[in-house]
Design an enzyme around this catalytic site. Sequence first.
Site, short mmCIF file in Angstrom:
data_model
loop_
_atom_site.label_atom_id
_atom_site.label_comp_id
_atom_site.label_asym_id
_atom_site.label_seq_id
_atom_site.Cartn_x
_atom_site.Cartn_y
_atom_site.Cartn_z
N ARG A 241 -60.99 58.53 -49.69
CA ARG A 241 -60.30 57.68 -48.58
C ARG A 241 -59.64 56.42 -49.20
NH1 ARG A 241 -60.86 61.23 -45.53
NH2 ARG A 241 -62.16 61.42 -43.59
N GLU A 270 -52.71 54.63 -42.98
CA GLU A 270 -51.96 55.67 -42.74
C GLU A 270 -51.56 55.95 -41.32
OE1 GLU A 270 -54.92 59.04 -44.01
OE2 GLU A 270 -55.01 58.20 -45.99
N HIS A 289 -51.95 62.89 -47.26
CA HIS A 289 -53.35 63.18 -46.98
C HIS A 289 -53.06 64.78 -46.51
CE1 HIS A 289 -57.24 61.37 -45.07
NE2 HIS A 289 -57.45 62.72 -45.31
#
Length: 329
Positions: A241, A270, A289
């Site tokens: 994360r 994000e 991601h």
Amino acid sequence: MTLLALPKVYVSQRILKEGRDILEGQVSYRMWEGEGAPDRGVLLREVQFIDGLLSMPADKIDEEFFQQAPHLKVVSQHAVGFDNIDVEAATRHGVLICNTPDVLTDATADLAFTLLLAVARRLVECGGYLRRGEWRTWYPDMWLGMDTAQKTLGIIGFGKIGQAMARRGRGFGMSIVYFNPSPKPEAEKEVGARRASLDELLRISDYVSIHCPLTSETRGLIGETELKKMKSTAILINTARGLVVDQRALYKALSEKWLWGAGLDVFEVEPVPVDEPLLSLPNVTVMPHMGSATLDSRGGMSRLAAQNLIDALQGRRPAYVVNPEVLDR
């Protein structure tokens, strides 16, 4: 004979066919068909009428959300992590929370090690050099990178993904140290790993790979103080994360050469803004991601998230439950 109405479900982003096939005929579902996640207003309107939600990490699931969802019985997260969900609020409201561990372990570890190798061997930099037509000769000290064999890999968070990363490191002849709140003796034996304090791990590791969940304890775990403890030749990898790492401190470390390079699949915000300073650095390799982004893993996640949802709505215990105390009521 009266037919019972199917439970109503909302799927907050498009899932793969493997998951949709499980939902068909078992629930009455609507799925967000737009790009990315629905905005807050859409989500809060949809949850007013549903029995179950198949959620994504982009969804903020908090007290306000539960107050708008009087019929909600289960939130099935299409992810391992659930830091976007207020689990305490869910438990107060009697809502079961599920997640999808295991199916993405190898895919995420593969990407983490891919980033490690890409940064170590300056893959993106070299590719750009070639594509720009700048490769006109060869000389012994051009684009020198870092070895992996006989180097030390430090792993922060030694759950299933961290352990999978350790196995990959051992395959490349690396020594393994790990930092974790509790010891993992069986995994230590399997991969020849040694538990260390965070300070020691940062000081001795040539590569540091982050695999811990985002919690109040790990938020900002790696800041300026921690980065200054690392070797100037070290590489930081983060596929966990973004908020585990202080991005401003990381930019400073990389731009001022306290640190040799970084590979990042996750960011504090994000999608990451294009003016994020880290994106301007040549010694940073980035991904949007994509840790679990393989056909097998994402298909498995869709399937498991859907099955968790169906099991909860049909009175069975789902395979993966975050707050099992709800089941004991």
